[in-house]
Design a protein around this motif. Structure first.
Motif, PDB file in Angstrom:
ATOM      1  N   LEU A  13      89.268  41.126  34.343  1.00  0.00           N
ATOM      2  CA  LEU A  13      89.394  40.284  35.529  1.00  0.00           C
ATOM      3  C   LEU A  13      90.295  39.082  35.279  1.00  0.00           C
ATOM      4  CD1 LEU A  13      85.664  40.494  36.536  1.00  0.00           C
ATOM      5  CD2 LEU A  13      87.569  41.492  37.818  1.00  0.00           C
ATOM      6  N   HIS A  14      90.165  38.467  34.114  1.00  0.00           N
ATOM      7  CA  HIS A  14      90.991  37.307  33.808  1.00  0.00           C
ATOM      8  C   HIS A  14      92.448  37.720  33.551  1.00  0.00           C
ATOM      9  CE1 HIS A  14      87.761  34.056  33.234  1.00  0.00           C
ATOM     10  NE2 HIS A  14      87.290  35.032  33.956  1.00  0.00           N
ATOM     11  N   LEU A  15      92.649  38.914  32.976  1.00  0.00           N
ATOM     12  CA  LEU A  15      94.012  39.431  32.832  1.00  0.00           C
ATOM     13  C   LEU A  15      94.628  39.695  34.202  1.00  0.00           C
ATOM     14  CD1 LEU A  15      93.641  41.886  29.824  1.00  0.00           C
ATOM     15  CD2 LEU A  15      95.031  39.813  29.892  1.00  0.00           C
ATOM     16  N   MET A  16      93.842  40.213  35.127  1.00  0.00           N
ATOM     17  CA  MET A  16      94.332  40.428  36.487  1.00  0.00           C
ATOM     18  C   MET A  16      94.741  39.101  37.122  1.00  0.00           C
ATOM     19  SD  MET A  16      91.619  43.288  37.873  1.00  0.00           S
ATOM     20  CE  MET A  16      92.185  43.231  39.558  1.00  0.00           C
ATOM     21  N   CYS A  17      93.976  38.053  36.861  1.00  0.00           N
ATOM     22  CA  CYS A  17      94.300  36.729  37.393  1.00  0.00           C
ATOM     23  C   CYS A  17      95.618  36.236  36.818  1.00  0.00           C
ATOM     24  CB  CYS A  17      93.161  35.761  37.069  1.00  0.00           C
ATOM     25  SG  CYS A  17      93.417  34.125  37.778  1.00  0.00           S
ATOM     26  N   ARG A  18      95.775  36.349  35.528  1.00  0.00           N
ATOM     27  CA  ARG A  18      97.024  35.893  34.894  1.00  0.00           C
ATOM     28  C   ARG A  18      98.220  36.713  35.377  1.00  0.00           C
ATOM     29  NH1 ARG A  18      93.422  34.777  30.690  1.00  0.00           N
ATOM     30  NH2 ARG A  18      93.728  36.689  29.516  1.00  0.00           N
ATOM     31  N   TRP A  19      98.040  38.033  35.515  1.00  0.00           N
ATOM     32  CA  TRP A  19      99.122  38.864  36.028  1.00  0.00           C
ATOM     33  C   TRP A  19      99.472  38.446  37.458  1.00  0.00           C
ATOM     34  CZ3 TRP A  19     100.418  42.084  40.009  1.00  0.00           C
ATOM     35  CH2 TRP A  19     101.560  42.854  39.829  1.00  0.00           C
ATOM     36  N   GLY A  20      98.444  38.170  38.254  1.00  0.00           N
ATOM     37  CA  GLY A  20      98.656  37.725  39.631  1.00  0.00           C
ATOM     38  C   GLY A  20      99.441  36.430  39.687  1.00  0.00           C
ATOM     39  N   ASP A  21      99.119  35.475  38.797  1.00  0.00           N
ATOM     40  CA  ASP A  21      99.883  34.220  38.728  1.00  0.00           C
ATOM     41  C   ASP A  21     101.359  34.501  38.453  1.00  0.00           C
ATOM     42  OD1 ASP A  21      97.713  32.523  39.231  1.00  0.00           O
ATOM     43  OD2 ASP A  21      97.296  32.216  37.098  1.00  0.00           O
ATOM     44  N   SER A  22     101.622  35.374  37.480  1.00  0.00           N
ATOM     45  CA  SER A  22     103.001  35.722  37.132  1.00  0.00           C
ATOM     46  C   SER A  22     103.708  36.421  38.293  1.00  0.00           C
ATOM     47  CB  SER A  22     103.042  36.633  35.900  1.00  0.00           C
ATOM     48  OG  SER A  22     102.512  35.976  34.788  1.00  0.00           O
ATOM     49  N   HIS A  23     103.004  37.314  38.943  1.00  0.00           N
ATOM     50  CA  HIS A  23     103.576  38.051  40.071  1.00  0.00           C
ATOM     51  C   HIS A  23     103.931  37.100  41.218  1.00  0.00           C
ATOM     52  CE1 HIS A  23     104.285  41.148  43.022  1.00  0.00           C
ATOM     53  NE2 HIS A  23     103.369  40.608  43.799  1.00  0.00           N
ATOM     54  N   ILE A  24     103.025  36.183  41.520  1.00  0.00           N
ATOM     55  CA  ILE A  24     103.270  35.222  42.594  1.00  0.00           C
ATOM     56  C   ILE A  24     104.509  34.389  42.282  1.00  0.00           C
ATOM     57  CG2 ILE A  24     102.370  33.109  43.684  1.00  0.00           C
ATOM     58  CD1 ILE A  24      99.546  34.461  43.383  1.00  0.00           C
ATOM     59  N   GLU A  25     104.617  33.938  41.042  1.00  0.00           N
ATOM     60  CA  GLU A  25     105.780  33.138  40.650  1.00  0.00           C
ATOM     61  C   GLU A  25     107.061  33.968  40.749  1.00  0.00           C
ATOM     62  OE1 GLU A  25     108.167  30.148  39.917  1.00  0.00           O
ATOM     63  OE2 GLU A  25     106.002  29.920  40.236  1.00  0.00           O
TER      64      GLU A  25
ATOM     65  N   ASN B 126      93.287  30.531  32.408  1.00  0.00           N
ATOM     66  CA  ASN B 126      94.372  30.997  31.564  1.00  0.00           C
ATOM     67  C   ASN B 126      94.111  30.757  30.082  1.00  0.00           C
ATOM     68  OD1 ASN B 126      95.999  32.032  33.640  1.00  0.00           O
ATOM     69  ND2 ASN B 126      96.676  29.977  34.155  1.00  0.00           N
ATOM     70  N   ASN B 127      93.080  30.005  29.781  1.00  0.00           N
ATOM     71  CA  ASN B 127      92.784  29.711  28.380  1.00  0.00           C
ATOM     72  C   ASN B 127      91.569  30.459  27.867  1.00  0.00           C
ATOM     73  OD1 ASN B 127      94.907  27.847  28.236  1.00  0.00           O
ATOM     74  ND2 ASN B 127      93.617  26.273  29.153  1.00  0.00           N
ATOM     75  N   SER B 128      90.900  31.211  28.719  1.00  0.00           N
ATOM     76  CA  SER B 128      89.673  31.894  28.262  1.00  0.00           C
ATOM     77  C   SER B 128      89.922  33.323  27.910  1.00  0.00           C
ATOM     78  CB  SER B 128      88.583  31.782  29.308  1.00  0.00           C
ATOM     79  OG  SER B 128      89.020  32.240  30.558  1.00  0.00           O
TER      80      SER B 128
END
Length: 126
Positions: A93-105, A124-126
């Motif tokens: 789930l946290h990897l999905m969040c980080r990927w989503g941040d990158s995708h949005i950018e 992003n730090n956990s």
């Protein structure tokens, strides 16, 4: 009645069978930060309807991913939390969040906003 063998083309299908859909990963993501009550979900996910929230919580409970605890008090209180099995999804789930941040950018080049709850600033730090 005899059960027929379940066949998946890929294990991703099995994962999506449990956490697939628009809201289930979001519900689970919020639970990685601790127990939540129904109204907390409604504040964290304002676009979800009560009907869909209730349905998804039941389905996740049936899969053994979340635990529903009902307290016998007035007014009634119900809390949801991840089971040990559910905690095994945290990294995903946290990897999905980080990927989503990158995708949005990448897609919106700074012209999109992610509404961040202050308790999630360490994602992003956990």
């Amino acid at each position: 009645m005899q059960k027929t063998e379940k066949i998946y083309n890929t294990a991703v299908e099995a994962t999506l069978e449990v956490i697939g859909g628009k809201w289930k990963p979001v519900i689970l993501f919020h639970l990685t930060f601790g127990k939540k009550r129904n109204n907390e979900f409604r504040c964290l996910i304002p676009a979800i309807t009560q009907k869909v929230l209730t349905q998804h919580l039941r389905e996740l409970e049936e899969e053994g991913v979340i635990l529903r605890t009902s307290y016998n008090q007035v007014p009634p209180r119900v809390e949801y939390e991840l089971t040990d099995y559910g905690w095994s999804l945290k990294e995903l789930l946290h990897l999905m969040c980080r990927w989503g941040d990158s995708h949005i950018e990448r897609k919106y080049e700074g012209k999109a906003t992610v509404l961040v709850n202050p308790m999630h600033t360490d994602v992003n730090n956990s």
